[in-house]
Design a protein around this motif. Structure first.
Motif, PDB file in Angstrom:
ATOM      1  N   GLY A  22       0.801  -1.210   0.000  1.00 44.95           N
ATOM      2  CA  GLY A  22       0.000   0.000   0.000  1.00 44.95           C
ATOM      3  C   GLY A  22       0.839   1.268   0.000  1.00 44.95           C
ATOM      4  O   GLY A  22       0.354   2.336  -0.344  1.00 44.95           O
ATOM      5  N   HIS A  23       2.102   1.122   0.374  1.00 45.51           N
ATOM      6  CA  HIS A  23       2.989   2.281   0.418  1.00 45.51           C
ATOM      7  C   HIS A  23       3.601   2.554  -0.951  1.00 45.51           C
ATOM      8  O   HIS A  23       3.814   1.637  -1.751  1.00 45.51           O
ATOM      9  N   ARG A  24       3.915   3.814  -1.197  1.00 39.39           N
ATOM     10  CA  ARG A  24       4.482   4.236  -2.480  1.00 39.39           C
ATOM     11  C   ARG A  24       5.992   4.399  -2.425  1.00 39.39           C
ATOM     12  O   ARG A  24       6.615   4.775  -3.427  1.00 39.39           O
ATOM     13  N   ASP A  25       6.575   4.175  -1.240  1.00 37.63           N
ATOM     14  CA  ASP A  25       8.017   4.317  -1.076  1.00 37.63           C
ATOM     15  C   ASP A  25       8.447   3.407   0.070  1.00 37.63           C
ATOM     16  O   ASP A  25       7.622   2.662   0.625  1.00 37.63           O
ATOM     17  N   SER A  26       9.713   3.478   0.469  1.00 39.53           N
ATOM     18  CA  SER A  26      10.251   2.632   1.527  1.00 39.53           C
ATOM     19  C   SER A  26       9.378   2.668   2.772  1.00 39.53           C
ATOM     20  O   SER A  26       8.893   3.725   3.172  1.00 39.53           O
ATOM     21  N   VAL A  27       9.206   1.488   3.399  1.00 42.92           N
ATOM     22  CA  VAL A  27       8.474   1.390   4.665  1.00 42.92           C
ATOM     23  C   VAL A  27       9.505   1.278   5.784  1.00 42.92           C
ATOM     24  O   VAL A  27      10.320   0.358   5.793  1.00 42.92           O
ATOM     25  N   TYR A  28       9.458   2.232   6.713  1.00 46.22           N
ATOM     26  CA  TYR A  28      10.495   2.326   7.731  1.00 46.22           C
ATOM     27  C   TYR A  28      10.114   1.740   9.077  1.00 46.22           C
ATOM     28  O   TYR A  28      10.982   1.339   9.839  1.00 46.22           O
ATOM     29  N   THR A  29       8.815   1.736   9.395  1.00 50.84           N
ATOM     30  CA  THR A  29       8.448   1.290  10.736  1.00 50.84           C
ATOM     31  C   THR A  29       7.092   0.612  10.759  1.00 50.84           C
ATOM     32  O   THR A  29       6.209   0.919   9.947  1.00 50.84           O
ATOM     33  N   ILE A  30       6.924  -0.323  11.692  1.00 52.01           N
ATOM     34  CA  ILE A  30       5.667  -1.022  11.936  1.00 52.01           C
ATOM     35  C   ILE A  30       5.522  -1.206  13.444  1.00 52.01           C
ATOM     36  O   ILE A  30       6.479  -1.582  14.120  1.00 52.01           O
ATOM     37  N   ILE A  31       4.317  -0.942  13.968  1.00 53.38           N
ATOM     38  CA  ILE A  31       4.044  -1.159  15.391  1.00 53.38           C
ATOM     39  C   ILE A  31       2.661  -1.769  15.554  1.00 53.38           C
ATOM     40  O   ILE A  31       1.787  -1.590  14.702  1.00 53.38           O
ATOM     41  N   SER A  32       2.453  -2.459  16.655  1.00 57.93           N
ATOM     42  CA  SER A  32       1.146  -3.054  16.939  1.00 57.93           C
ATOM     43  C   SER A  32       0.108  -1.971  17.209  1.00 57.93           C
ATOM     44  O   SER A  32       0.414  -0.914  17.776  1.00 57.93           O
ATOM     45  N   ASP A  33      -1.142  -2.230  16.807  1.00 58.47           N
ATOM     46  CA  ASP A  33      -2.228  -1.315  17.175  1.00 58.47           C
ATOM     47  C   ASP A  33      -2.958  -1.793  18.428  1.00 58.47           C
ATOM     48  O   ASP A  33      -3.967  -1.231  18.818  1.00 58.47           O
ATOM     49  N   GLN A 294       2.606 -14.762  14.096  1.00 58.17           N
ATOM     50  CA  GLN A 294       3.049 -14.203  12.827  1.00 58.17           C
ATOM     51  C   GLN A 294       4.075 -13.086  13.032  1.00 58.17           C
ATOM     52  O   GLN A 294       3.909 -12.208  13.872  1.00 58.17           O
ATOM     53  N   LEU A 295       5.129 -13.156  12.244  1.00 58.19           N
ATOM     54  CA  LEU A 295       6.205 -12.176  12.249  1.00 58.19           C
ATOM     55  C   LEU A 295       6.023 -11.263  11.037  1.00 58.19           C
ATOM     56  O   LEU A 295       5.860 -11.740   9.914  1.00 58.19           O
ATOM     57  N   ILE A 296       6.055  -9.954  11.267  1.00 59.71           N
ATOM     58  CA  ILE A 296       5.830  -8.981  10.199  1.00 59.71           C
ATOM     59  C   ILE A 296       7.125  -8.226   9.931  1.00 59.71           C
ATOM     60  O   ILE A 296       7.831  -7.841  10.870  1.00 59.71           O
ATOM     61  N   SER A 297       7.426  -7.999   8.671  1.00 61.52           N
ATOM     62  CA  SER A 297       8.641  -7.279   8.285  1.00 61.52           C
ATOM     63  C   SER A 297       8.295  -6.218   7.250  1.00 61.52           C
ATOM     64  O   SER A 297       7.382  -6.375   6.448  1.00 61.52           O
ATOM     65  N   CYS A 298       9.061  -5.113   7.267  1.00 61.02           N
ATOM     66  CA  CYS A 298       8.866  -4.071   6.261  1.00 61.02           C
ATOM     67  C   CYS A 298      10.216  -3.699   5.663  1.00 61.02           C
ATOM     68  O   CYS A 298      11.261  -3.887   6.284  1.00 61.02           O
ATOM     69  N   SER A 299      10.170  -3.133   4.450  1.00 64.12           N
ATOM     70  CA  SER A 299      11.400  -3.025   3.681  1.00 64.12           C
ATOM     71  C   SER A 299      11.425  -1.793   2.785  1.00 64.12           C
ATOM     72  O   SER A 299      10.390  -1.161   2.523  1.00 64.12           O
ATOM     73  N   ASP A 300      12.608  -1.493   2.307  1.00 67.83           N
ATOM     74  CA  ASP A 300      12.777  -0.460   1.292  1.00 67.83           C
ATOM     75  C   ASP A 300      12.101  -0.831  -0.020  1.00 67.83           C
ATOM     76  O   ASP A 300      11.931   0.016  -0.900  1.00 67.83           O
ATOM     77  N   ASP A 301      11.732  -2.119  -0.186  1.00 63.71           N
ATOM     78  CA  ASP A 301      11.059  -2.540  -1.424  1.00 63.71           C
ATOM     79  C   ASP A 301       9.577  -2.165  -1.441  1.00 63.71           C
ATOM     80  O   ASP A 301       8.839  -2.584  -2.331  1.00 63.71           O
ATOM     81  N   ARG A 302       9.121  -1.386  -0.423  1.00 59.19           N
ATOM     82  CA  ARG A 302       7.754  -0.874  -0.288  1.00 59.19           C
ATOM     83  C   ARG A 302       6.773  -1.919   0.215  1.00 59.19           C
ATOM     84  O   ARG A 302       5.584  -1.634   0.365  1.00 59.19           O
TER      85      ARG A 302
END
Length: 310
Positions: A22-33, A294-302
């Protein structure tokens, strides 16, 4: 001690469950809601998106920060999501109606991390300063000049009433939470320290950096070194622990995620592009959820990837 690489471990399987795009550029952070099955993400596009693991790839845009975002933090008791806008300060988003309640231009530099300790927010800045902000009044209480370069990460140890910082001067600093006095400086790495994280029991401090080493320090032994592991090929960006505390994971600029035994610090599994259709560029942050482990990861690949660990 040095830990050898092990590629095949019994009774551990990794399965890629979903990919959120859903992101248009690098994803830098993820946190639980804190719903048990959802999380927030943010990155270079300035979008803050809420996701539901029960409804893959149906993200909800909750804020447009206007600038890139490295740091998010959820303050549960006030139902506010703290958004660190690089070069613009802090926004407080009310999570019930997704309305920005407050803003404060506390800095004109990068915001790398936000942590809470009691009624204080600890905010790591790109100019080597940690800002102590009083949460009820949303006012700056103190500036602590720690380093000549960026403060990249903060970790709070409730049990010892301390917090640790990692900076681009290659050091880790330990402060008390009462008077915010410096207790100890550790010349921890040979390059920037990207992540500091206390173990869930508070007995160890884990640090990682651009030197690709994972180091583990004994909190109760004056932060003496326990282990120095050349864990990745390139910079290690983040660490997270499994909900049952038996494992921890690291992620790196080398595009891989590695799973480790939390008791022995031995490598158990590698998640990468060739083995598991992993990320194609730097993996920036991790979040290990209690939702089906479940383990979630985010990346510069968007992309945001979801991994089932069994």
């Amino acid at each position: 001690m040095l830990i050898g690489v092990c590629y095949k471990i019994e009774q551990m399987n990794i399965r890629k469950v979903d990919t959120f795009s859903g992101h248009r550029d690098s994803v830098y952070t993820i946190i639980s809601d804190q719903t048990g099955h959802g999380f927030y993400s943010a990155g270079a596009d300035g979008f803050v998106i809420q996701w539901d693991l029960q409804k893959p790839d149906l993200g909800k845009l909750v804020a447009r920060a206007g600038t890139s975002v490295y740091a998010l933090a959820l303050h549960e008791s006030s139902d506010t999501l703290w958004i660190g806008q690089n070069f613009e300060g802090i926004q407080l988003l009310h999570t019930q109606d997704n309305v920005i309640e407050k803003t404060s231009k506390i800095t004109s530099t990068n915001i790398f991390d936000i942590r809470f300790a009691g009624d204080k927010a600890l905010i790591a800045l790109g100019d080597g300063v940690v800002v102590i902000l009083d949460i009820p009044s949303f006012s700056v209480q103190k500036h602590i000049k720690i380093a000549g370069k960026s403060i990249r990460s903060i970790a709070v140890n409730v049990g010892t009433n301390e917090f640790a910082t990692g900076d681009s001067d290659c050091n880790v600093h330990i402060f008390d939470l009462d008077g915010f006095k410096l207790k100890k400086t550790i010349q921890a790495h040979t390059n920037s320290v990207f992540s500091v994280k206390y173990s869930p029991d508070g007995k160890y401090l884990f640090t990682t950096g651009r030197d690709a080493h994972l180091k583990i320090w004994d909190v109760n032994d004056a932060y003496g070194i326990v282990s120095d592991i050349p864990a990745h090929m390139y910079a290690i960006n983040d660490i997270t622990f499994s909900p049952d505390r038996s494992l921890f994971a690291t992620c790196s600029m080398d595009k891989s995620i590695k799973l480790w035994d939390a008791a022995t610090f031995k490598l158990k599994k590698i998640i990468d592009r060739s083995r598991h259709a992993g990320h194609g560029t730097s993996v920036n942050k991790l979040l290990w959820t209690g939702f089906e482990n479940q383990l979630i990861s985010c990346s510069d690949d968007r992309m945001i990837s979801v991994w089932e660990v069994v």
